[in-house]
Design a protein around this motif. Structure first.
Motif, PDB file in Angstrom:
ATOM      1  N   ALA A 108     -10.943  20.737 -30.941  1.00 47.66           N
ATOM      2  CA  ALA A 108     -11.237  21.964 -30.203  1.00 47.66           C
ATOM      3  C   ALA A 108     -12.109  21.662 -28.992  1.00 47.66           C
ATOM      4  N   MET A 109     -13.078  20.750 -29.182  1.00 42.80           N
ATOM      5  CA  MET A 109     -13.941  20.399 -28.059  1.00 42.80           C
ATOM      6  C   MET A 109     -13.154  19.649 -26.987  1.00 42.80           C
ATOM      7  N   THR A 110     -12.200  18.816 -27.404  1.00 46.37           N
ATOM      8  CA  THR A 110     -11.365  18.104 -26.438  1.00 46.37           C
ATOM      9  C   THR A 110     -10.557  19.078 -25.600  1.00 46.37           C
ATOM     10  N   ARG A 111      -9.953  20.072 -26.255  1.00 43.72           N
ATOM     11  CA  ARG A 111      -9.170  21.077 -25.519  1.00 43.72           C
ATOM     12  C   ARG A 111     -10.067  21.853 -24.547  1.00 43.72           C
ATOM     13  N   GLU A 112     -11.290  22.147 -24.983  1.00 43.98           N
ATOM     14  CA  GLU A 112     -12.205  22.891 -24.120  1.00 43.98           C
ATOM     15  C   GLU A 112     -12.571  22.084 -22.873  1.00 43.98           C
ATOM     16  N   ASP A 119      -9.514  23.854 -14.729  1.00 42.54           N
ATOM     17  CA  ASP A 119     -10.029  24.930 -13.870  1.00 42.54           C
ATOM     18  C   ASP A 119     -10.663  24.354 -12.606  1.00 42.54           C
ATOM     19  N   ASP A 120     -11.436  23.272 -12.757  1.00 38.90           N
ATOM     20  CA  ASP A 120     -12.054  22.652 -11.590  1.00 38.90           C
ATOM     21  C   ASP A 120     -10.997  22.135 -10.621  1.00 38.90           C
ATOM     22  N   ALA A 121      -9.943  21.484 -11.146  1.00 42.57           N
ATOM     23  CA  ALA A 121      -8.894  20.955 -10.284  1.00 42.57           C
ATOM     24  C   ALA A 121      -8.149  22.079  -9.569  1.00 42.57           C
ATOM     25  N   ALA A 122      -7.877  23.198 -10.288  1.00 42.26           N
ATOM     26  CA  ALA A 122      -7.189  24.335  -9.670  1.00 42.26           C
ATOM     27  C   ALA A 122      -8.047  24.952  -8.559  1.00 42.26           C
ATOM     28  N   LEU A 175     -11.048  11.188 -15.095  1.00 42.24           N
ATOM     29  CA  LEU A 175     -12.436  11.044 -15.536  1.00 42.24           C
ATOM     30  C   LEU A 175     -12.449  10.188 -16.790  1.00 42.24           C
ATOM     31  N   ASP A 176     -13.312   9.191 -16.794  1.00 39.05           N
ATOM     32  CA  ASP A 176     -13.441   8.314 -17.949  1.00 39.05           C
ATOM     33  C   ASP A 176     -13.777   9.137 -19.195  1.00 39.05           C
ATOM     34  N   THR A 177     -13.074   8.849 -20.296  1.00 39.35           N
ATOM     35  CA  THR A 177     -13.281   9.640 -21.515  1.00 39.35           C
ATOM     36  C   THR A 177     -14.722   9.547 -22.005  1.00 39.35           C
ATOM     37  N   GLN A 178     -15.337   8.412 -21.796  1.00 41.90           N
ATOM     38  CA  GLN A 178     -16.732   8.271 -22.228  1.00 41.90           C
ATOM     39  C   GLN A 178     -17.634   9.239 -21.472  1.00 41.90           C
ATOM     40  N   GLU A 179     -17.351   9.423 -20.177  1.00 37.41           N
ATOM     41  CA  GLU A 179     -18.116  10.378 -19.386  1.00 37.41           C
ATOM     42  C   GLU A 179     -17.748  11.806 -19.756  1.00 37.41           C
ATOM     43  N   ALA A 180     -16.434  12.036 -20.015  1.00 38.37           N
ATOM     44  CA  ALA A 180     -15.988  13.390 -20.338  1.00 38.37           C
ATOM     45  C   ALA A 180     -16.580  13.881 -21.661  1.00 38.37           C
TER      46      ALA A 180
END
Length: 465
Positions: A2-6, A13-16, A252-257
């Motif tokens: 759920a957190m990954t989807r969020e 949203d940021d990209a749009a 974005l690097d997954t570690q940062e995300a």
């Protein structure tokens, strides 16, 4: 999950929003060129306005709009009559697509950056529009150029601002802007590396305006990254504007995300470590009397042994079977070390005695060597003196004998003188041989080649003996 989807939804949203900003900026650029060429701009659209006046007005316009980098004006036949950089005056562009479209009254904009007015490596977007005269006829063509980076304004307060790697792709997959590598962009119609990446396949096969997925990425520290794409939405574009057909791709690097998730995990680990530390301390308090104290005593005994106190008797300091066994083995080891040390001390004394004997013998040998050196020097001195004493009388004998032989005509006497000369020369050679012995020992002997007549040598030996 759920957190990954969020997180992915937030990045989408940021990209749009960024893609919406790019579309808005593009519309504003087209509005600028329409304003400059429209009838409301009476100074630029009047054919009788001095060219210098137009250049001054355009210069002030660019000073107030920092997005643009250059401008140029062409007459209706396609000849360049003005350029903000002062280059290419007089060139003919009547066959260029932008001129042919603009001279018909349409606004033209490049879909990919180019170096049309800029010979430097940085590519720019070309925007052109018509300039009308008072009668409403197209009199000139105006060109404005601006770097695409001025058109990509990152929204503040989002992850896109600093952490993400952003690329803007044309409809055919060319990289036309990148916030992390915009110095090596491909030339127009050159395919970029994005075509071979999974994110590009996702873009081509999706009809959605935005999308995201996690792919492997060798450029990311963790080798995995969240890729997000966003297309231009028709609801965000003015009906009068030109459609960009651009695609925004951000990663974005997954570690940062997942930094927040990782922080929670690290917090859980920290709490676990604290609990384990408290438990360990409690266990330590319980077993201190049965294990720690006996081990400290054994450590003290080991320190005493290291300092040479091998007479210390070690008694089992604990009732714990393992500690008691360790103490007994430690005592056995101490006894063996003591015995071995005594043997080594004995051997050491024997070695000292043998060493003293060797030193005495070495002294005798050194004395004998000094005597040999003395006798050798005496021998060299004797040979040198003897050679000198022999050579001194020999030379007069040879010289005077040669003189007598030349003056005495009696052959019998001459034979006697020949005997004297031969023996004198033999003594001379003997003297040289003595000196050769010295030269051989000093390694300075040189061989001299002398020509002689063999028959004369044999005859002299026969006459001699």
């Amino acid at each position: 999950m759920a957190m990954t989807r969020e997180i992915r939804a937030h990045l989408e949203d940021d990209a749009a929003n960024l893609m919406k900003t790019i579309s808005t900026n593009t519309f504003e650029r087209m509005a600028d060129i329409a304003f400059l060429g429209g009838a409301m701009n009476t100074f630029l659209t009047q054919s009788d306005t001095d060219l210098g006046r137009k250049l001054d007005l355009l210069g002030k316009f660019m000073a107030g709009h920092g997005d643009y980098s250059s401008f140029a004006i062409y007459n209706k036949t396609g000849i360049k009559i003005a350029d903000s950089r002062g280059t290419g005056i007089g060139e003919n562009v009547s066959n260029e697509p932008f001129f042919q479209k603009t001279i018909r009254g349409q606004i033209y904009r490049d879909s990919v950056p180019s170096n049309y007015l800029n010979s430097s490596k940085e590519k720019e977007i070309l925007l052109s529009g018509p300039l009308y005269d008072r009668s409403g006829k197209i009199n000139e063509v105006l060109i404005l150029t601006y770097p695409l980076k001025n058109n990509v304004t990152l929204p503040s307060g989002t992850g896109l601002q600093t952490d993400m790697r952003i690329s803007l792709l044309s409809n055919d997959g060319q990289v036309i802007y990148s916030n992390y590598d915009n110095t090596s962009l491909p030339t127009p119609r050159t395919s970029s590396s994005f075509i071979d990446l999974p994110i590009y396949s996702l873009v081509k096969n999706s009809n959605n305006t935005v999308g995201s997925a996690i792919f492997k990425d060798i450029e990311s520290p963790s080798r995995n990254a969240i890729f997000v794409f966003a297309r231009e939405s028709s609801s965000n574009r003015s009906p009068d504007s030109i459609e960009n057909n651009w695609v925004l791709v951000a990663s974005l690097d997954t570690q940062e995300a997942f930094k927040e998730v990782l922080n929670l995990r690290n917090m859980f680990i920290l709490i676990t470590v604290i609990v384990l530390a408290i438990s360990t301390f409690a266990i330590y308090i319980v077993v201190d009397r049965t294990i720690s104290i006996p081990l400290r005593k054994l450590k003290h005994a080991a320190t005493e042994m290291a300092e040479g106190n091998l007479d210390l008797i070690i008694t089992p300091p604990s009732t714990v079977e393992e500690i008691e066994k360790l103490s007994s083995q430690f005592e056995e080891m101490r006894a063996r070390v003591k015995t071995r040390t005594q043997e080594l001390v004995k051997k050491d004394k024997e070695l000292e005695t043998a060493n003293e004997q060797l030193k005495e013998k070495e002294s005798v040998l050194q004395k004998a060597n000094e005597e040999l050196k003395y006798f050798d020097r005496q021998k060299d001195e004797f040979i040198s003196i003897a050679s000198h004493e022999l050579r001194t009388p020999i030379q007069p004998i040879l010289s005077l004998s040669e003189i007598l032989r030349s003056r005495i005509g009696n052959s019998e006497y001459n034979e006697f003188l020949d005997v004297i000369i031969r023996n004198a020369k033999r003594l001379q050679h003997l003297t040289e041989d003595l000196l050769d012995v010295t030269r051989i020992e000093s390694q300075t002997l040189r061989l001299n080649k002398v020509k002689f007549i063999l028959t004369d040598l044999v005859s002299s030996v026969v006459q001699e003996y």
